[in-house]
Design a protein around this motif. Structure first.
Motif, PDB file in Angstrom:
ATOM      1  N   PRO A 209      -1.376   2.297  -2.223  1.00 15.72           N
ATOM      2  CA  PRO A 209      -1.770   2.214  -1.011  1.00 15.72           C
ATOM      3  C   PRO A 209      -1.851   0.924  -0.594  1.00 15.72           C
ATOM      4  O   PRO A 209      -2.202   0.037  -1.482  1.00 15.72           O
ATOM      5  N   LEU A 210      -1.654   0.527   0.483  1.00 18.07           N
ATOM      6  CA  LEU A 210      -1.933  -0.772   1.053  1.00 18.07           C
ATOM      7  C   LEU A 210      -3.514  -0.705   1.073  1.00 18.07           C
ATOM      8  O   LEU A 210      -4.083   0.079   1.315  1.00 18.07           O
ATOM      9  N   ASP A 211      -4.087  -2.190   0.865  1.00 20.38           N
ATOM     10  CA  ASP A 211      -5.547  -2.307   0.920  1.00 20.38           C
ATOM     11  C   ASP A 211      -5.925  -3.067   2.026  1.00 20.38           C
ATOM     12  O   ASP A 211      -5.288  -4.443   2.598  1.00 20.38           O
ATOM     13  N   PHE A 212      -6.781  -2.373   2.838  1.00 24.51           N
ATOM     14  CA  PHE A 212      -7.013  -3.074   4.243  1.00 24.51           C
ATOM     15  C   PHE A 212      -7.741  -4.317   4.134  1.00 24.51           C
ATOM     16  O   PHE A 212      -7.532  -5.225   5.374  1.00 24.51           O
ATOM     17  N   HIS A 213      -8.288  -4.739   2.850  1.00 23.82           N
ATOM     18  CA  HIS A 213      -8.889  -6.092   3.080  1.00 23.82           C
ATOM     19  C   HIS A 213      -8.001  -6.986   2.607  1.00 23.82           C
ATOM     20  O   HIS A 213      -8.443  -8.195   2.311  1.00 23.82           O
ATOM     21  N   ASP A 214      -7.001  -6.666   2.083  1.00 27.02           N
ATOM     22  CA  ASP A 214      -5.831  -7.520   1.410  1.00 27.02           C
ATOM     23  C   ASP A 214      -4.290  -7.481   1.954  1.00 27.02           C
ATOM     24  O   ASP A 214      -3.503  -7.224   1.298  1.00 27.02           O
ATOM     25  N   LEU A 215      -4.376  -7.262   3.324  1.00 26.35           N
ATOM     26  CA  LEU A 215      -2.965  -7.122   3.981  1.00 26.35           C
ATOM     27  C   LEU A 215      -1.942  -7.877   3.810  1.00 26.35           C
ATOM     28  O   LEU A 215      -2.259  -9.217   3.786  1.00 26.35           O
ATOM     29  N   PRO A 216      -0.789  -7.687   3.560  1.00 27.75           N
ATOM     30  CA  PRO A 216       0.260  -8.808   3.283  1.00 27.75           C
ATOM     31  C   PRO A 216       0.650  -9.604   4.783  1.00 27.75           C
ATOM     32  O   PRO A 216       0.419  -8.914   5.837  1.00 27.75           O
TER      33      PRO A 216
END
Ligand code: GRF
Length: 216
Positions: A209-216
Motif C-alpha cells: 500500500p502507498l503511505d498517505f504520509h509518505d507519498l511519492p
C-alpha cells in the motif's frame, strides 16, 4: 482529461460522500457523481446528495427476500447508469460475489483500520482492546472476500492514552476525508489502474500500500 463518473453507495452519515462532493466543487477532483444509493432510507447522506441535486436513491434491503435479490436490483440500477467506478463510502451491507465480480475491479472501499488488521466491524474498539500503538484507514479494491482486496493507500495515526472509540473514529474520519478524494483523483488522472490482483500506480505494480504520509 476525461471526467470520472461515480456511483457512491452509503448507509449512513455520508461524511466521506461530502468530502468527495467538496473535492469536486473545489476543482480538486475531476469527477461527477451520477447517483448516491443507500440501503438505509434514513441515511443523512441521501440529504447531502439531494442538496447538491445529485440523484439520491434509497433501496431498503428489508424489502427484499434475499441478499441476492437486493443485489440484483442494485446491479440493475447501477448498470443503467454505467459509472466508471463504484465508491463504497460507509456502505454497511455485504455484497454478493456475483455483484462484486460483475463490477470488479471498479469497486473501491474505505475501511477504518490498517488492513489486514481488523477486517469487519468495531475496528476502533478492537485496536484499543489490543493496545495497538497506532491505528488508521485503508482504501482498497473490493474483491469477494470481505475487506481483503489489494490495498491502495493507508493513513495512520498514534493511539494516545486518552483515546476512546469515538476519538479514534474522529481521527479516522479526518484522514478518510483527505484520502478518498485523492485516490479518486489518481484514477481520474489515470495514475492508478485498478486490478483485483495487482493495481498499477504510475505504471508500476503496487507491491504494498502507498503511505498517505509518505507519498511519492
Ligand atoms: C467510515 O469510517 C468508513 O471507513 C466506514 O464507514 C464510515 C462511514 O462514514 N466504512 P461516513 O458515512 O462517510 O461518515
Amino acid at each position: 482529461m476525461k471526467q470520472l463518473t461515480l456511483v457512491v453507495l452509503i448507509s449512513g452519515s455520508g461524511s466521506n460522500l461530502q468530502a468527495i462532493i467538496d473535492a469536486i466543487d473545489h476543482g480538486e477532483l475531476n469527477a461527477s457523481i451520477l447517483a448516491v444509493i443507500s440501503n438505509e432510507p434514513d441515511a443523512y447522506g441521501l440529504i447531502r446528495a439531494q442538496e447538491q441535486d445529485i440523484p439520491a436513491i434509497s433501496i431498503d434491503h428489508r424489502h427484499f427476500a434475499s441478499r441476492q435479490e437486493f443485489d440484483q436490483r442494485l446491479q440493475h440500477i447501477i448498470d443503467k447508469l454505467q459509472p466508471d467506478l463504484l465508491v463504497l463510502a460507509g456502505f454497511m451491507r455485504i455484497l454478493s460475489d456475483d455483484f462484486i465480480e460483475h463490477f470488479a475491479p471498479h469497486i473501491l472501499n474505505i475501511h477504518p483500520s490498517l488492513l489486514p488488521r481488523y477486517q469487519g466491524l468495531n475496528t476502533h474498539q478492537r485496536a484499543l482492546d489490543n493496545q495497538d500503538p497506532e491505528h488508521g484507514v485503508s482504501i482498497h479494491v473490493v474483491t469477494p472476500e470481505l475487506d481483503s482486496g489489494p490495498v491502495i493507500l493507508q493513513g495512520r495515526f498514534a493511539i494516545e492514552a486518552s483515546d476512546d472509540s469515538a476519538s479514534l473514529q474522529q481521527k479516522a474520519h479526518q484522514l478518510e476525508h483527505r484520502m478518498y478524494p485523492l485516490v479518486l483523483q489518481w484514477i481520474s488522472q489515470q495514475r492508478l489502474q485498478l486490478s483485483v490482483e495487482q493495481p498499477l500506480f504510475d505504471g508500476q505494480p503496487l507491491q504494498q500500500p502507498l503511505d498517505f504520509h509518505d507519498l511519492p
